[in-house]
Motif scaffolding. Structure first.
Motif, PDB file in Angstrom:
ATOM      1  N   ILE A  49       0.847  -1.203   0.000  1.00  0.00           N
ATOM      2  CA  ILE A  49       0.000   0.000   0.000  1.00  0.00           C
ATOM      3  C   ILE A  49       0.882   1.252   0.000  1.00  0.00           C
ATOM      4  N   LEU A  50       1.957   1.226   0.764  1.00  0.00           N
ATOM      5  CA  LEU A  50       2.871   2.374   0.774  1.00  0.00           C
ATOM      6  C   LEU A  50       3.567   2.543  -0.575  1.00  0.00           C
ATOM      7  N   SER A  51       3.808   1.439  -1.279  1.00  0.00           N
ATOM      8  CA  SER A  51       4.504   1.537  -2.571  1.00  0.00           C
ATOM      9  C   SER A  51       3.630   2.172  -3.659  1.00  0.00           C
ATOM     10  N   VAL A  52       2.309   2.091  -3.512  1.00  0.00           N
ATOM     11  CA  VAL A  52       1.427   2.700  -4.513  1.00  0.00           C
ATOM     12  C   VAL A  52       0.924   4.069  -4.062  1.00  0.00           C
ATOM     13  N   SER A  53       1.538   4.611  -3.024  1.00  0.00           N
ATOM     14  CA  SER A  53       1.041   5.868  -2.455  1.00  0.00           C
ATOM     15  C   SER A  53       1.218   7.071  -3.369  1.00  0.00           C
ATOM     16  N   ASN A  54       1.981   6.943  -4.437  1.00  0.00           N
ATOM     17  CA  ASN A  54       2.160   8.064  -5.367  1.00  0.00           C
ATOM     18  C   ASN A  54       1.137   8.074  -6.492  1.00  0.00           C
ATOM     19  N   ASN A  55       0.330   7.039  -6.594  1.00  0.00           N
ATOM     20  CA  ASN A  55      -0.674   6.966  -7.666  1.00  0.00           C
ATOM     21  C   ASN A  55      -1.834   7.925  -7.401  1.00  0.00           C
ATOM     22  N   PRO A  56      -2.391   8.491  -8.475  1.00  0.00           N
ATOM     23  CA  PRO A  56      -3.525   9.423  -8.302  1.00  0.00           C
ATOM     24  C   PRO A  56      -4.729   8.787  -7.610  1.00  0.00           C
ATOM     25  N   SER A  57      -5.007   7.506  -7.897  1.00  0.00           N
ATOM     26  CA  SER A  57      -6.169   6.864  -7.264  1.00  0.00           C
ATOM     27  C   SER A  57      -5.946   6.706  -5.765  1.00  0.00           C
ATOM     28  N   PHE A  58      -4.702   6.464  -5.370  1.00  0.00           N
ATOM     29  CA  PHE A  58      -4.385   6.350  -3.953  1.00  0.00           C
ATOM     30  C   PHE A  58      -4.566   7.700  -3.261  1.00  0.00           C
ATOM     31  N   THR A  59      -4.160   8.756  -3.937  1.00  0.00           N
ATOM     32  CA  THR A  59      -4.314  10.104  -3.381  1.00  0.00           C
ATOM     33  C   THR A  59      -5.789  10.430  -3.162  1.00  0.00           C
ATOM     34  N   LEU A  60      -6.641  10.058  -4.122  1.00  0.00           N
ATOM     35  CA  LEU A  60      -8.089  10.262  -3.958  1.00  0.00           C
ATOM     36  C   LEU A  60      -8.619   9.453  -2.776  1.00  0.00           C
ATOM     37  N   TRP A  61      -8.174   8.239  -2.674  1.00  0.00           N
ATOM     38  CA  TRP A  61      -8.583   7.321  -1.599  1.00  0.00           C
ATOM     39  C   TRP A  61      -8.183   7.900  -0.252  1.00  0.00           C
ATOM     40  N   ARG A  62      -6.943   8.398  -0.154  1.00  0.00           N
ATOM     41  CA  ARG A  62      -6.436   8.989   1.085  1.00  0.00           C
ATOM     42  C   ARG A  62      -7.191  10.271   1.414  1.00  0.00           C
ATOM     43  N   ASN A  63      -7.370  11.140   0.421  1.00  0.00           N
ATOM     44  CA  ASN A  63      -8.041  12.427   0.658  1.00  0.00           C
ATOM     45  C   ASN A  63      -9.502  12.261   1.044  1.00  0.00           C
ATOM     46  N   ALA A  64     -10.125  11.189   0.590  1.00  0.00           N
ATOM     47  CA  ALA A  64     -11.528  10.947   0.935  1.00  0.00           C
ATOM     48  C   ALA A  64     -11.676  10.369   2.346  1.00  0.00           C
ATOM     49  N   GLY A  65     -10.557   9.998   2.976  1.00  0.00           N
ATOM     50  CA  GLY A  65     -10.614   9.483   4.343  1.00  0.00           C
ATOM     51  C   GLY A  65     -10.587   7.968   4.454  1.00  0.00           C
ATOM     52  N   TYR A  66     -10.555   7.277   3.328  1.00  0.00           N
ATOM     53  CA  TYR A  66     -10.607   5.822   3.353  1.00  0.00           C
ATOM     54  C   TYR A  66      -9.303   5.204   3.856  1.00  0.00           C
ATOM     55  N   LEU A  67      -8.200   5.891   3.694  1.00  0.00           N
ATOM     56  CA  LEU A  67      -6.923   5.368   4.176  1.00  0.00           C
ATOM     57  C   LEU A  67      -6.923   5.259   5.700  1.00  0.00           C
ATOM     58  N   LYS A  68      -7.546   6.213   6.374  1.00  0.00           N
ATOM     59  CA  LYS A  68      -7.628   6.149   7.836  1.00  0.00           C
ATOM     60  C   LYS A  68      -8.403   4.905   8.273  1.00  0.00           C
ATOM     61  N   LEU A  69      -9.479   4.600   7.571  1.00  0.00           N
ATOM     62  CA  LEU A  69     -10.245   3.393   7.896  1.00  0.00           C
ATOM     63  C   LEU A  69      -9.430   2.142   7.604  1.00  0.00           C
ATOM     64  N   PHE A  70      -8.685   2.166   6.494  1.00  0.00           N
ATOM     65  CA  PHE A  70      -7.833   1.031   6.157  1.00  0.00           C
ATOM     66  C   PHE A  70      -6.812   0.799   7.271  1.00  0.00           C
ATOM     67  N   TYR A  71      -6.230   1.877   7.796  1.00  0.00           N
ATOM     68  CA  TYR A  71      -5.249   1.733   8.865  1.00  0.00           C
ATOM     69  C   TYR A  71      -5.875   1.167  10.138  1.00  0.00           C
ATOM     70  N   HIS A  72      -7.113   1.521  10.421  1.00  0.00           N
ATOM     71  CA  HIS A  72      -7.790   0.935  11.589  1.00  0.00           C
ATOM     72  C   HIS A  72      -8.026  -0.561  11.374  1.00  0.00           C
ATOM     73  N   LEU A  73      -8.466  -0.923  10.183  1.00  0.00           N
ATOM     74  CA  LEU A  73      -8.662  -2.337   9.866  1.00  0.00           C
ATOM     75  C   LEU A  73      -7.333  -3.082   9.912  1.00  0.00           C
ATOM     76  N   TYR A  74      -6.304  -2.455   9.386  1.00  0.00           N
ATOM     77  CA  TYR A  74      -4.958  -3.012   9.376  1.00  0.00           C
ATOM     78  C   TYR A  74      -4.467  -3.258  10.814  1.00  0.00           C
ATOM     79  N   ALA A  75      -4.643  -2.258  11.667  1.00  0.00           N
ATOM     80  CA  ALA A  75      -4.227  -2.382  13.075  1.00  0.00           C
ATOM     81  C   ALA A  75      -5.038  -3.458  13.789  1.00  0.00           C
ATOM     82  N   ALA A  76      -6.338  -3.519  13.513  1.00  0.00           N
ATOM     83  CA  ALA A  76      -7.175  -4.550  14.140  1.00  0.00           C
ATOM     84  C   ALA A  76      -6.733  -5.942  13.681  1.00  0.00           C
TER      85      ALA A  76
END
Length: 159
Positions: A76-103
């Motif tokens: 996930i960190l390796s694709v962090s420069n892609n435009p779709s990843f930026t949209l995903w992060r800016n929309a707040g979905y990355l924070k949810l992914f990190y919570h799921l990841y931590a769980a």
């Protein structure tokens, strides 16, 4: 992609942790109700001499899947420069992914710890049932994280 509000992110994050924490006891309760109603155990008969082997397999599973989850995090960190990843992060979905990841990592390590504890303190069927329901929770986490990573890969190749 819809922008999540901070309240939605907090609410979904709480939901991830709450569902993760309550799923194992809920599965045990459902199992207990079904067993009481039909009078037969849903678990296959486990020969006591095989519990060491089963716990060893479950311990290996939990540590291997922890490594797999870590690899997905690195991907996930390796694709962090892609435009779709930026949209995903800016929309707040990355924070949810990190919570799921931590769980996922927390519950895999919890499963591992219970396996070790069971090996040290002696095998009981109750502990084994708790560990097996945690394995179901682990499978759900792994499926959700893998699906998220695959979708992110699909979106990044289409951009």
């Amino acid at each position: 992609m819809r922008q999540l509000s901070n309240d939605e992110i907090k609410s979904f994050a709480r939901g991830i942790w709450l569902i993760s924490a309550l799923l194992s006891p809920a599965l045990l309760f459902i199992y207990w109700i079904i067993t009481k109603c039909i009078g037969v155990s849903l678990f296959p008969h486990i020969v006591p001499k095989n519990t060491d082997l089963l716990i060893s397999i479950l311990t290996s599973f939990s540590m291997t899947m922890t490594g797999f989850i870590a690899a997905i995090g690195a991907y996930i960190l390796s694709v962090s420069n892609n435009p779709s990843f930026t949209l995903w992060r800016n929309a707040g979905y990355l924070k949810l992914f990190y919570h799921l990841y931590a769980a996922a990592i927390t519950f895999l390590l919890f499963t591992f710890s219970l396996c070790i504890l069971m090996l040290l303190s002696g095998q009981t069927i109750i502990w084994l049932k708790i560990i097996l329901t945690l394995i179901v929770v682990n499978f759900i986490h792994i499926a959700l994280i893998t699906t998220s990573a695959i979708n992110q890969t699909k979106n990044s190749t289409q951009s």
